[in-house]
Design a protein around this motif. Structure first.
Motif, PDB file in Angstrom:
ATOM      1  N   ASP A 195      -4.545  -7.373  -9.805  1.00  0.00           N
ATOM      2  CA  ASP A 195      -5.931  -6.940  -9.881  1.00  0.00           C
ATOM      3  C   ASP A 195      -6.362  -6.559  -8.469  1.00  0.00           C
ATOM      4  OD1 ASP A 195      -8.425  -6.408 -10.857  1.00  0.00           O
ATOM      5  OD2 ASP A 195      -8.918  -8.455 -11.415  1.00  0.00           O
ATOM      6  N   THR A 196      -7.595  -6.131  -8.307  1.00  0.00           N
ATOM      7  CA  THR A 196      -8.121  -5.842  -6.983  1.00  0.00           C
ATOM      8  C   THR A 196      -7.986  -7.100  -6.130  1.00  0.00           C
ATOM      9  OG1 THR A 196      -9.733  -4.346  -7.947  1.00  0.00           O
ATOM     10  CG2 THR A 196     -10.171  -5.131  -5.715  1.00  0.00           C
ATOM     11  N   PRO A 197      -7.282  -7.003  -4.985  1.00  0.00           N
ATOM     12  CA  PRO A 197      -7.131  -8.203  -4.157  1.00  0.00           C
ATOM     13  C   PRO A 197      -8.477  -8.734  -3.691  1.00  0.00           C
ATOM     14  CG  PRO A 197      -5.690  -6.444  -3.390  1.00  0.00           C
ATOM     15  CD  PRO A 197      -6.606  -5.854  -4.421  1.00  0.00           C
ATOM     16  N   TRP A 198      -8.548 -10.029  -3.531  1.00  0.00           N
ATOM     17  CA  TRP A 198      -9.752 -10.662  -3.038  1.00  0.00           C
ATOM     18  C   TRP A 198     -10.118 -10.105  -1.674  1.00  0.00           C
ATOM     19  CZ3 TRP A 198     -10.143 -13.701   1.401  1.00  0.00           C
ATOM     20  CH2 TRP A 198     -11.394 -14.277   1.591  1.00  0.00           C
ATOM     21  N   SER A 199     -11.402  -9.879  -1.442  1.00  0.00           N
ATOM     22  CA  SER A 199     -11.893  -9.393  -0.155  1.00  0.00           C
ATOM     23  C   SER A 199     -13.198 -10.108   0.156  1.00  0.00           C
ATOM     24  CB  SER A 199     -12.137  -7.888  -0.218  1.00  0.00           C
ATOM     25  OG  SER A 199     -12.794  -7.445   0.943  1.00  0.00           O
ATOM     26  N   PRO A 200     -13.389 -10.510   1.404  1.00  0.00           N
ATOM     27  CA  PRO A 200     -14.643 -11.177   1.758  1.00  0.00           C
ATOM     28  C   PRO A 200     -15.813 -10.209   1.882  1.00  0.00           C
ATOM     29  CG  PRO A 200     -13.255 -10.961   3.684  1.00  0.00           C
ATOM     30  CD  PRO A 200     -12.453 -10.477   2.511  1.00  0.00           C
ATOM     31  N   HIS A 201     -15.568  -8.902   1.751  1.00  0.00           N
ATOM     32  CA  HIS A 201     -16.601  -7.900   2.001  1.00  0.00           C
ATOM     33  C   HIS A 201     -17.424  -7.511   0.787  1.00  0.00           C
ATOM     34  CE1 HIS A 201     -14.880  -7.506   5.947  1.00  0.00           C
ATOM     35  NE2 HIS A 201     -13.693  -7.249   5.412  1.00  0.00           N
ATOM     36  N   LYS A 234      -6.238 -13.330 -11.116  1.00  0.00           N
ATOM     37  CA  LYS A 234      -5.262 -12.294 -10.805  1.00  0.00           C
ATOM     38  C   LYS A 234      -5.500 -11.712  -9.414  1.00  0.00           C
ATOM     39  CE  LYS A 234      -3.990 -10.523 -15.360  1.00  0.00           C
ATOM     40  NZ  LYS A 234      -3.986  -9.333 -16.214  1.00  0.00           N
ATOM     41  N   SER A 235      -6.759 -11.652  -9.008  1.00  0.00           N
ATOM     42  CA  SER A 235      -7.082 -11.142  -7.669  1.00  0.00           C
ATOM     43  C   SER A 235      -6.513 -12.053  -6.598  1.00  0.00           C
ATOM     44  CB  SER A 235      -8.591 -11.034  -7.495  1.00  0.00           C
ATOM     45  OG  SER A 235      -9.115 -10.118  -8.422  1.00  0.00           O
ATOM     46  N   TYR A 236      -6.652 -13.349  -6.785  1.00  0.00           N
ATOM     47  CA  TYR A 236      -6.107 -14.291  -5.807  1.00  0.00           C
ATOM     48  C   TYR A 236      -4.579 -14.245  -5.813  1.00  0.00           C
ATOM     49  CZ  TYR A 236     -10.844 -16.028  -5.392  1.00  0.00           C
ATOM     50  OH  TYR A 236     -12.185 -16.123  -5.178  1.00  0.00           O
ATOM     51  N   LEU A 237      -3.993 -14.121  -7.013  1.00  0.00           N
ATOM     52  CA  LEU A 237      -2.542 -13.984  -7.121  1.00  0.00           C
ATOM     53  C   LEU A 237      -2.082 -12.748  -6.355  1.00  0.00           C
ATOM     54  CD1 LEU A 237       0.156 -14.888  -8.485  1.00  0.00           C
ATOM     55  CD2 LEU A 237      -0.417 -13.275 -10.304  1.00  0.00           C
ATOM     56  N   THR A 238      -2.772 -11.626  -6.550  1.00  0.00           N
ATOM     57  CA  THR A 238      -2.437 -10.384  -5.854  1.00  0.00           C
ATOM     58  C   THR A 238      -2.544 -10.575  -4.347  1.00  0.00           C
ATOM     59  OG1 THR A 238      -3.284  -9.129  -7.738  1.00  0.00           O
ATOM     60  CG2 THR A 238      -3.009  -7.930  -5.663  1.00  0.00           C
ATOM     61  N   PHE A 239      -3.601 -11.241  -3.913  1.00  0.00           N
ATOM     62  CA  PHE A 239      -3.806 -11.480  -2.478  1.00  0.00           C
ATOM     63  C   PHE A 239      -2.639 -12.265  -1.879  1.00  0.00           C
ATOM     64  CE2 PHE A 239      -5.481 -14.134   0.964  1.00  0.00           C
ATOM     65  CZ  PHE A 239      -5.998 -13.159   1.807  1.00  0.00           C
ATOM     66  N   PHE A 240      -2.181 -13.289  -2.568  1.00  0.00           N
ATOM     67  CA  PHE A 240      -1.102 -14.124  -2.034  1.00  0.00           C
ATOM     68  C   PHE A 240       0.282 -13.497  -2.200  1.00  0.00           C
ATOM     69  CE2 PHE A 240      -4.459 -17.343  -2.504  1.00  0.00           C
ATOM     70  CZ  PHE A 240      -4.489 -17.758  -1.179  1.00  0.00           C
ATOM     71  N   TRP A 241       0.461 -12.632  -3.179  1.00  0.00           N
ATOM     72  CA  TRP A 241       1.739 -11.937  -3.372  1.00  0.00           C
ATOM     73  C   TRP A 241       1.902 -10.768  -2.409  1.00  0.00           C
ATOM     74  CZ3 TRP A 241       6.239 -12.190  -6.069  1.00  0.00           C
ATOM     75  CH2 TRP A 241       6.354 -13.204  -6.995  1.00  0.00           C
ATOM     76  N   LYS A 242       0.797 -10.325  -1.837  1.00  0.00           N
ATOM     77  CA  LYS A 242       0.810  -9.122  -1.007  1.00  0.00           C
ATOM     78  C   LYS A 242       1.892  -9.127   0.076  1.00  0.00           C
ATOM     79  CE  LYS A 242      -2.743  -6.380   1.175  1.00  0.00           C
ATOM     80  NZ  LYS A 242      -4.138  -6.340   1.516  1.00  0.00           N
ATOM     81  N   PRO A 243       2.066 -10.210   0.838  1.00  0.00           N
ATOM     82  CA  PRO A 243       3.123 -10.187   1.862  1.00  0.00           C
ATOM     83  C   PRO A 243       4.518 -10.022   1.274  1.00  0.00           C
ATOM     84  CG  PRO A 243       1.591 -11.974   2.282  1.00  0.00           C
ATOM     85  CD  PRO A 243       1.244 -11.423   0.940  1.00  0.00           C
ATOM     86  N   LEU A 244       4.803 -10.683   0.156  1.00  0.00           N
ATOM     87  CA  LEU A 244       6.121 -10.545  -0.460  1.00  0.00           C
ATOM     88  C   LEU A 244       6.342  -9.111  -0.932  1.00  0.00           C
ATOM     89  CD1 LEU A 244       8.766 -11.822  -1.485  1.00  0.00           C
ATOM     90  CD2 LEU A 244       7.575 -12.287  -3.631  1.00  0.00           C
ATOM     91  N   LEU A 245       5.316  -8.543  -1.555  1.00  0.00           N
ATOM     92  CA  LEU A 245       5.425  -7.161  -2.004  1.00  0.00           C
ATOM     93  C   LEU A 245       5.619  -6.222  -0.812  1.00  0.00           C
ATOM     94  CD1 LEU A 245       2.570  -7.147  -4.654  1.00  0.00           C
ATOM     95  CD2 LEU A 245       5.017  -7.040  -5.114  1.00  0.00           C
ATOM     96  N   GLN A 246       4.822  -6.445   0.225  1.00  0.00           N
ATOM     97  CA  GLN A 246       4.823  -5.548   1.380  1.00  0.00           C
ATOM     98  C   GLN A 246       6.111  -5.626   2.195  1.00  0.00           C
ATOM     99  OE1 GLN A 246       1.481  -6.256   3.935  1.00  0.00           O
ATOM    100  NE2 GLN A 246       2.013  -4.617   5.339  1.00  0.00           N
ATOM    101  N   TYR A 247       6.673  -6.804   2.330  1.00  0.00           N
ATOM    102  CA  TYR A 247       7.822  -6.964   3.230  1.00  0.00           C
ATOM    103  C   TYR A 247       9.165  -7.125   2.524  1.00  0.00           C
ATOM    104  CZ  TYR A 247       4.208  -7.456   6.713  1.00  0.00           C
ATOM    105  OH  TYR A 247       3.127  -7.219   7.516  1.00  0.00           O
TER     106      TYR A 247
END
Length: 167
Positions: A64-70, A78-91
């Motif tokens: 989902d849309t990653p969590w953002s403080p803005h 799902k947003s929090y899951l996406t936020f925490f998976w981001k480094p694994l996906l990215q690297y």
């Protein structure tokens, strides 16, 4: 496909099909040439299709849309899951996908060209990064701006106002 490979696969297909048909001098040999094309392309095309489908399914069903403080978007689990998976996906995941996608060299090895281009990019990136670090050290850095979605929302609202004025 999710990885934007439709056009790329068409270009690869055209290249390989040309190679297969270039020496075909009679219509009786076309079927063999097309079978040769199929054998040369089926594994790569299947893998790219699988990667694209997997990426699409993950994006649509698991993220989902990653969590953002803005803004107030991205507040579901799902947003929090996406936020925490981001480094694994990215690297890990995305580099693996792209390494496969860019590993196709129908004309043969590129030799040291990728390494040379990578080193050139690193050198240019380091120079630009150092310049930015110096600028931020001298001028300071402002807080991060709104997310893409908030910016799009504001832009759309402005466009609606312009349309109303024009009518």
């Amino acid at each position: 496909p999710n990885l934007g490979q439709g056009g790329c696969q068409a270009i690869e297909d055209a290249y390989v099909l040309t190679e297969c048909l270039i020496n075909t001098k009679s219509t009786g040999k076309i079927e063999d040439a097309l079978q040769d094309f199929y054998r040369k392309r089926i594994v790569r095309v299947s893998i790219v299709q699988f990667l694209s489908r997997l990426a699409s399914d993950l994006i649509i069903n698991a993220f989902d849309t990653p969590w953002s403080p803005h803004d107030n978007l991205g507040k579901s689990w799902k947003s929090y899951l996406t936020f925490f998976w981001k480094p694994l996906l990215q690297y890990a995941i995305f580099p693996g996908q792209f390494a496969y996608l860019y590993s196709y060299f129908p004309t043969g090895s590129m030799g040291d060209l990728p390494k040379i281009l990578n080193e050139k990019w690193k050198e240019q990136h380091k120079k630009r990064s150092e310049e930015e670090f110096k600028r931020v050290a001298a001028e300071g850095q402002s807080a991060g701006g709104p997310s893409f979605f908030k910016t799009a929302e504001v832009t759309a609202a402005g466009e609606k106002e312009e349309e109303a004025v024009m009518q």
